[in-house]
Design a protein around this motif. Structure first.
Motif, PDB file in Angstrom:
ATOM      1  N   ASP A  92       0.777  -1.150   0.123  1.00 30.23           N
ATOM      2  CA  ASP A  92      -0.092   0.012  -0.029  1.00 30.23           C
ATOM      3  C   ASP A  92       0.919   1.261  -0.104  1.00 30.23           C
ATOM      4  N   GLU A  93       1.926   1.296   0.771  1.00 33.88           N
ATOM      5  CA  GLU A  93       2.810   2.531   0.799  1.00 33.88           C
ATOM      6  C   GLU A  93       3.524   2.606  -0.700  1.00 33.88           C
ATOM      7  N   ILE A  94       3.692   1.462  -1.279  1.00 33.98           N
ATOM      8  CA  ILE A  94       4.542   1.525  -2.635  1.00 33.98           C
ATOM      9  C   ILE A  94       3.372   2.222  -3.590  1.00 33.98           C
ATOM     10  N   ARG A  95       2.398   1.584  -3.547  1.00 31.96           N
ATOM     11  CA  ARG A  95       1.401   2.160  -4.409  1.00 31.96           C
ATOM     12  C   ARG A  95       1.290   3.734  -4.084  1.00 31.96           C
ATOM     13  N   GLN A  96       0.868   4.105  -2.926  1.00 31.02           N
ATOM     14  CA  GLN A  96       0.869   5.843  -2.567  1.00 31.02           C
ATOM     15  C   GLN A  96       2.034   6.567  -2.982  1.00 31.02           C
ATOM     16  N   LEU A  97       3.195   5.849  -2.739  1.00 32.19           N
ATOM     17  CA  LEU A  97       4.480   6.620  -3.457  1.00 32.19           C
ATOM     18  C   LEU A  97       4.414   6.641  -4.732  1.00 32.19           C
ATOM     19  N   ALA A  98       3.916   5.760  -5.657  1.00 30.88           N
ATOM     20  CA  ALA A  98       3.935   5.800  -6.951  1.00 30.88           C
ATOM     21  C   ALA A  98       2.887   6.896  -7.345  1.00 30.88           C
ATOM     22  N   ARG A  99       1.835   7.016  -6.636  1.00 29.85           N
ATOM     23  CA  ARG A  99       0.855   8.218  -6.817  1.00 29.85           C
ATOM     24  C   ARG A  99       1.345   9.345  -6.741  1.00 29.85           C
ATOM     25  N   ASP A 100       2.003   9.678  -5.333  1.00 25.30           N
ATOM     26  CA  ASP A 100       2.570  10.690  -5.195  1.00 25.30           C
ATOM     27  C   ASP A 100       3.851  11.415  -6.094  1.00 25.30           C
ATOM     28  N   LYS A 101       4.877  10.471  -6.211  1.00 25.87           N
ATOM     29  CA  LYS A 101       5.993  10.883  -6.770  1.00 25.87           C
ATOM     30  C   LYS A 101       5.790  10.659  -8.453  1.00 25.87           C
ATOM     31  N   ALA A 102       5.308   9.483  -8.645  1.00 32.93           N
ATOM     32  CA  ALA A 102       5.262   9.319 -10.084  1.00 32.93           C
ATOM     33  C   ALA A 102       4.106   9.629 -10.947  1.00 32.93           C
ATOM     34  N   HIS A 103       2.960   9.868 -10.123  1.00 33.43           N
ATOM     35  CA  HIS A 103       1.693  10.021 -10.678  1.00 33.43           C
ATOM     36  C   HIS A 103       1.143   9.096 -11.552  1.00 33.43           C
ATOM     37  N   VAL A 104       1.182   7.865 -11.107  1.00 34.81           N
ATOM     38  CA  VAL A 104       0.743   6.893 -11.973  1.00 34.81           C
ATOM     39  C   VAL A 104      -0.064   5.952 -10.899  1.00 34.81           C
ATOM     40  N   GLU A 105      -1.053   4.927 -11.458  1.00 31.37           N
ATOM     41  CA  GLU A 105      -1.442   4.118 -10.213  1.00 31.37           C
ATOM     42  C   GLU A 105      -1.037   2.860 -10.855  1.00 31.37           C
ATOM     43  N   ILE A 135       0.432  10.005 -18.839  1.00 32.45           N
ATOM     44  CA  ILE A 135       1.362   9.300 -17.769  1.00 32.45           C
ATOM     45  C   ILE A 135       2.274  10.274 -17.082  1.00 32.45           C
ATOM     46  N   GLY A 136       2.131  10.213 -15.609  1.00 31.55           N
ATOM     47  CA  GLY A 136       2.906  11.029 -14.869  1.00 31.55           C
ATOM     48  C   GLY A 136       2.471  12.403 -14.563  1.00 31.55           C
ATOM     49  N   LYS A 137       1.216  12.625 -15.046  1.00 29.88           N
ATOM     50  CA  LYS A 137       0.479  13.816 -14.776  1.00 29.88           C
ATOM     51  C   LYS A 137      -0.438  13.786 -13.528  1.00 29.88           C
ATOM     52  N   PRO A 138      -0.301  14.613 -12.502  1.00 34.19           N
ATOM     53  CA  PRO A 138      -1.365  14.701 -11.296  1.00 34.19           C
ATOM     54  C   PRO A 138      -2.734  14.923 -11.821  1.00 34.19           C
ATOM     55  N   LEU A 139      -3.523  14.598 -10.746  1.00 35.04           N
ATOM     56  CA  LEU A 139      -4.976  14.788 -10.927  1.00 35.04           C
ATOM     57  C   LEU A 139      -5.196  16.298 -11.135  1.00 35.04           C
ATOM     58  N   PRO A 140      -6.095  16.811 -12.028  1.00 38.04           N
ATOM     59  CA  PRO A 140      -6.385  18.400 -11.845  1.00 38.04           C
ATOM     60  C   PRO A 140      -6.749  18.799 -10.523  1.00 38.04           C
ATOM     61  N   ALA A 141      -6.425  20.085 -10.186  1.00 39.63           N
ATOM     62  CA  ALA A 141      -7.005  20.354  -8.815  1.00 39.63           C
ATOM     63  C   ALA A 141      -8.369  20.879  -8.680  1.00 39.63           C
ATOM     64  N   GLN A 142      -8.861  20.481  -7.552  1.00 38.90           N
ATOM     65  CA  GLN A 142     -10.283  20.877  -7.344  1.00 38.90           C
ATOM     66  C   GLN A 142     -10.466  22.295  -7.455  1.00 38.90           C
ATOM     67  N   ASN A 143     -11.586  22.658  -7.715  1.00 38.48           N
ATOM     68  CA  ASN A 143     -12.265  24.028  -7.848  1.00 38.48           C
ATOM     69  C   ASN A 143     -11.847  24.992  -6.570  1.00 38.48           C
ATOM     70  N   ASP A 144     -12.289  24.277  -5.514  1.00 44.31           N
ATOM     71  CA  ASP A 144     -12.283  25.159  -4.218  1.00 44.31           C
ATOM     72  C   ASP A 144     -10.774  25.144  -3.626  1.00 44.31           C
ATOM     73  N   ALA A 145     -10.026  24.346  -4.454  1.00 45.40           N
ATOM     74  CA  ALA A 145      -8.571  24.376  -3.692  1.00 45.40           C
ATOM     75  C   ALA A 145      -7.886  25.844  -3.840  1.00 45.40           C
ATOM     76  N   PRO A 146      -7.213  26.097  -2.916  1.00 38.12           N
ATOM     77  CA  PRO A 146      -6.204  27.341  -2.909  1.00 38.12           C
ATOM     78  C   PRO A 146      -5.469  27.337  -3.822  1.00 38.12           C
ATOM     79  N   ALA A 147      -4.929  28.471  -4.335  1.00 41.73           N
ATOM     80  CA  ALA A 147      -4.314  28.717  -5.256  1.00 41.73           C
ATOM     81  C   ALA A 147      -2.566  28.385  -4.953  1.00 41.73           C
ATOM     82  N   THR A 148      -1.849  27.857  -5.515  1.00 41.85           N
ATOM     83  CA  THR A 148      -0.570  27.412  -4.947  1.00 41.85           C
ATOM     84  C   THR A 148       0.744  28.192  -5.692  1.00 41.85           C
ATOM     85  N   THR A 149       1.126  29.270  -5.030  1.00 42.69           N
ATOM     86  CA  THR A 149       2.283  30.051  -5.558  1.00 42.69           C
ATOM     87  C   THR A 149       3.634  29.278  -5.689  1.00 42.69           C
TER      88      THR A 149
END
Length: 749
Positions: A37-50, A131-145
């Motif tokens: 599970d940790e490896i899968r989560q690491l792949a999502r966070d760092k490599a942006h793949v499932e 491949i390698g792209k994160p999910l698009p940000a939610q509409n209510d998410a604060p802008a990240t500078t």
């Protein structure tokens, strides 16, 4: 000193034992499967793949960092349930200590059952693009500078990475039973490579890498399949961006819809080079084969970063083109000569772009002909064909489509009719009945023009022939220039020397309407006419000989010989000089007519079989395949000939009324029955000519009805002469000449 060395050695041995023990403990006491599970989560966070791990993870730590993955798959984050890649097993191991020096030293890398699925949707978007792209940000998410600093650091990181490129060192790479599938929902097209097998020797940068690969390839539109095998030695230098594939050998076989069920065996060899720094590529020592075709040459590409420019050379050994095309499912149509297209070889320089190809300095040997010059397709999309060729000899008749069975039957029927008419036509005295007009059509219904191809053709042709055979006519020093654009083909000129005479033709072929329209203008100067009127399939003496001069301007519509002749319209003028009516003793027939008028019988046999004439001229008005000739005139020693009639080109028949003004037998020893006295001078003897054109003057007979009118006129003239003689005798000098003429006029008919 010895004690110190002994102590140091024991210390190092102890340290090594501790490291080995630690590695053993980690690999046996630590199980990575507990951390999936940790490896899968690491792949999502760092490599942006499932990452999906259905099988076990095996690993080792020292001196090799080894890893084995079983039953794993990868998907994009936006479509986690649709993996684009999965595999049965991936096994690899890396030496630990060289990693600290940015060197990747790997043992054997094995990939089993890799399945890669690539797809474009209806909007042209590929699943690999996410491949390698994160999910698009939610509409209510604060802008990240902080995004700005990360992009600013990217070039520096890339530059640092390029300065310290990872050194690659792999003992071997093996891929078994892999599969790659590509589909395009918008076009409906799909491609696949299955049963992929790949094996290499040691992989070292800057060194030759032995490589072997095989696969089964397929495409859906059109449906085609191929089995391929590839071998050679690969060398690459990432810093110089230079890649070599030495002793490349590609072989296999292919089949499918484009080949009409036939199978083609192919092979290619050579030395490949790609230099991305210089933007050039080359294929030297090129050898290609496809069934019986064999080719040698070299290819060079430059300006790879722009519009690639092709150059090189190609040589194709002699092969049977007809058999080759039949073997690839594209047989040539039957030709007049079955042996045509059986010998072809060529040598040329190649020049090309992504949208054009030119064969320069071309030398082609086709059967018994040799061509030199240039052939180019200047625009593939527009089919812009450019031809500049010279040939020594070329027999065009050999390459024309063979007649269909229907056309052969029609030709045979007409030949039988002509033969029957010829058998009944007796030259000489002309006492046989007048031949009937022919009824059998002389032309074929076979299609002549490839209309669809001509409508799409963009053509500029400039051809020259030392000797060209066309419709059995040997043309010397022939030149042909033609253009085609948008369905209008223009014959700018076709000219040459023909039997010591000359000819020239110009015309157009317009295939833009539903029914093709043709127009042609011709000029023929002093060409022996007998070569135009030979009977097809028969070797016989032509009915007329002489030097023909002809000008014509004709139009027609249709796409067969019959249709064109049926719609033929236009005008023509002709002259035949120094001519002969062969095997037709017109003199004998005329003497027979004079003897009839003299009420005498000819005393001897005719002294010749032919009738010479100095000139035969006239004009033609052609209407729907029938040529009317209102002003036929001929000059024959001792004769004057006038005539009018029709030539039915649809059945190649004639129907003429001819009037001959005779002077009688002018020979040194004339036949008494054929002598013309003064009262016959200027009398026109009527002839009727009817039947197939091939019979010539043998189809002419005395017009008995017309001859009766001539006899009646002569009888009236004779009575008038006798009355004049009596008046002259009785009156003498007793009255004036004016009174004599008035009295004679009373007896005129």
């Amino acid at each position: 000193m010895k004690a110190f060395g002994k102590i140091l050695g024991l210390g190092l041995l102890g340290l090594l034992l501790i490291i080995v023990a630690l590695g053993f403990a980690l690999t046996h006491l630590f199980d990575p499967n507990d951390y999936k599970d940790e490896i899968r989560q690491l792949a999502r966070d760092k490599a942006h793949v499932e990452l999906t791990l259905n099988g076990d993870i095996g690993w080792s730590l020292f001196p090799w960092l080894g890893l084995e993955l079983h039953e794993a798959s990868i998907a994009t984050l936006n479509k986690p349930k649709e993996p684009f890649a999965d595999l049965q097993m991936l096994g690899l191991s890396v030496r630990v200590l060289p990693l600290l020096r940015r060197e990747v030293q790997m043992s054997d890398v094995r990939v089993e059952g890799l399945n890669l699925t690539l797809a474009r949707d209806e909007h042209g978007h590929g699943n690999w693009e996410d491949i390698g792209k994160p999910l698009p940000a939610q509409n209510d998410a604060p802008a990240t500078t902080p995004a700005q600093p990360s992009t600013e650091q990217a070039p520096a990181q890339a530059e640092s990475g390029s300065e310290r490129a990872v050194k690659l060192d792999i003992d071997s790479l093996t891929v078994n039973n892999a599969r790659v599938q590509y589909t395009d929902a918008k076009s409906g097209q799909s491609y696949s490579a299955e049963s992929i097998q790949l094996s290499t020797g040691p992989v070292h940068e800057g060194a030759n890498i032995a490589l072997k690969a095989s696969a089964f390839l397929s495409a859906s539109q059109p449906n085609i399949k191929a089995r391929t095998e590839l071998a050679g030695e690969l060398r690459f230098d990432r810093k110089l961006k230079r890649y070599n594939f030495e002793d490349m050998r590609l072989s296999g076989e292919t089949s499918g819809e484009p080949l009409a069920g036939k199978t083609v065996t192919f092979a290619a060899q050579g030395q490949l080079l790609v230099d991305l720094a210089a933007n050039v590529a080359s294929w030297n020592g090129l050898k290609i084969s496809a069934n019986q075709l064999r080719a040698l040459g070299e290819l060079n590409l430059r300006e790879l970063d722009k519009a690639p420019q092709l150059s090189g050379g190609l040589s194709i050994a002699q092969f049977d083109l007809r058999s080759f095309l039949d073997g690839v499912g594209h047989p040539l149509p039957a030709t007049n000569d079955p042996a045509a297209f059986t010998k072809l070889e060529l040598v040329t320089r190649l020049q090309g772009t992504p949208n054009s190809l030119a064969l320069a300095d071309l030398a082609v040997k086709l059967d018994d002909s040799t061509f030199t010059g240039r052939v180019a397709v200047e625009d593939f999309a527009k089919q812009a064909l450019r031809l500049q060729l010279k040939a020594d000899t070329f027999d065009a008749d050999r390459y024309l489509p063979a007649k269909s069975e229907e056309a052969k039957g029609a030709t045979a029927a007409r030949q039988a009719e002509v033969k029957q008419q010829e058998a009944s036509a007796v030259a000489g005295a002309g006492s046989s009945p007048l031949p009937n007009a022919p009824t059998q059509v002389a032309w074929s219904d076979d299609k002549l023009l490839p209309v669809d191809r001509l409508r799409a053709l963009d053509l500029q042709a400039d051809l020259a022939f030392g000797a060209l055979t066309l419709d059995k006519l040997p043309i010397q020093d022939a030149q042909l220039k033609a253009t085609g654009q948008g369905g209008l083909v223009t014959l700018q000129t076709l000219r040459g020397e023909l039997y010591n005479g000359t000819f020239e033709a110009k015309g157009t072929v317009d295939v833009r309407p539903a029914v093709p329209q043709l127009g042609v203008s011709t000029k023929i100067d002093r060409v022996p006419v007998e070569h135009f009127i030979k009977t097809e399939g028969k070797e016989q003496t032509p009915p007329v000989k002489g030097l023909l001069t002809l000008t014509s301007d004709l139009t027609a519509t249709g796409n067969s010989q019959k249709a064109l002749v049926d719609t033929l319209n236009g005008n023509a003028n002709f002259t035949i000089n120094d001519g002969v009516l062969v095997n037709a003793n017109l003199e004998q027939q005329l003497c027979q007519a004079i003897a009839t008028l003299n009420r005498k019988a000819l005393s001897g046999e005719p002294r010749g079989k032919d009738t010479p004439f100095q000139e035969l001229r006239g004009s033609l008005v052609v209407r729907n395949g029938v040529a009317s000739n209102p002003d036929l005139k001929a000059r024959i020693p001792g004769l004057t000939v006038n005539g009018h009639g029709d030539v039915d080109l649809r059945v190649l028949g004639m129907d003429y009324n001819v009037g001959v003004i005779v002077e009688g037998d002018q020979r040194a020893m004339p036949d008494p029955a054929c002598q013309v006295n003064q009262r016959y001078v200027g009398v026109e003897v009527p002839l009727r000519c009817r039947g197939p054109l091939e019979l010539g003057a043998k189809a002419c007979r005395l017009d008995q009805d017309g001859l009766g009118k001539v006899a009646a006129k002569l009888a009236g003239n004779r009575l008038k002469d006798k009355i004049d003689e009596k008046l002259e005798e009785k009156l003498g000098d007793k009255v004036s000449p004016e009174v004599k003429d008035a009295l004679k006029g009373l007896f005129k008919r």
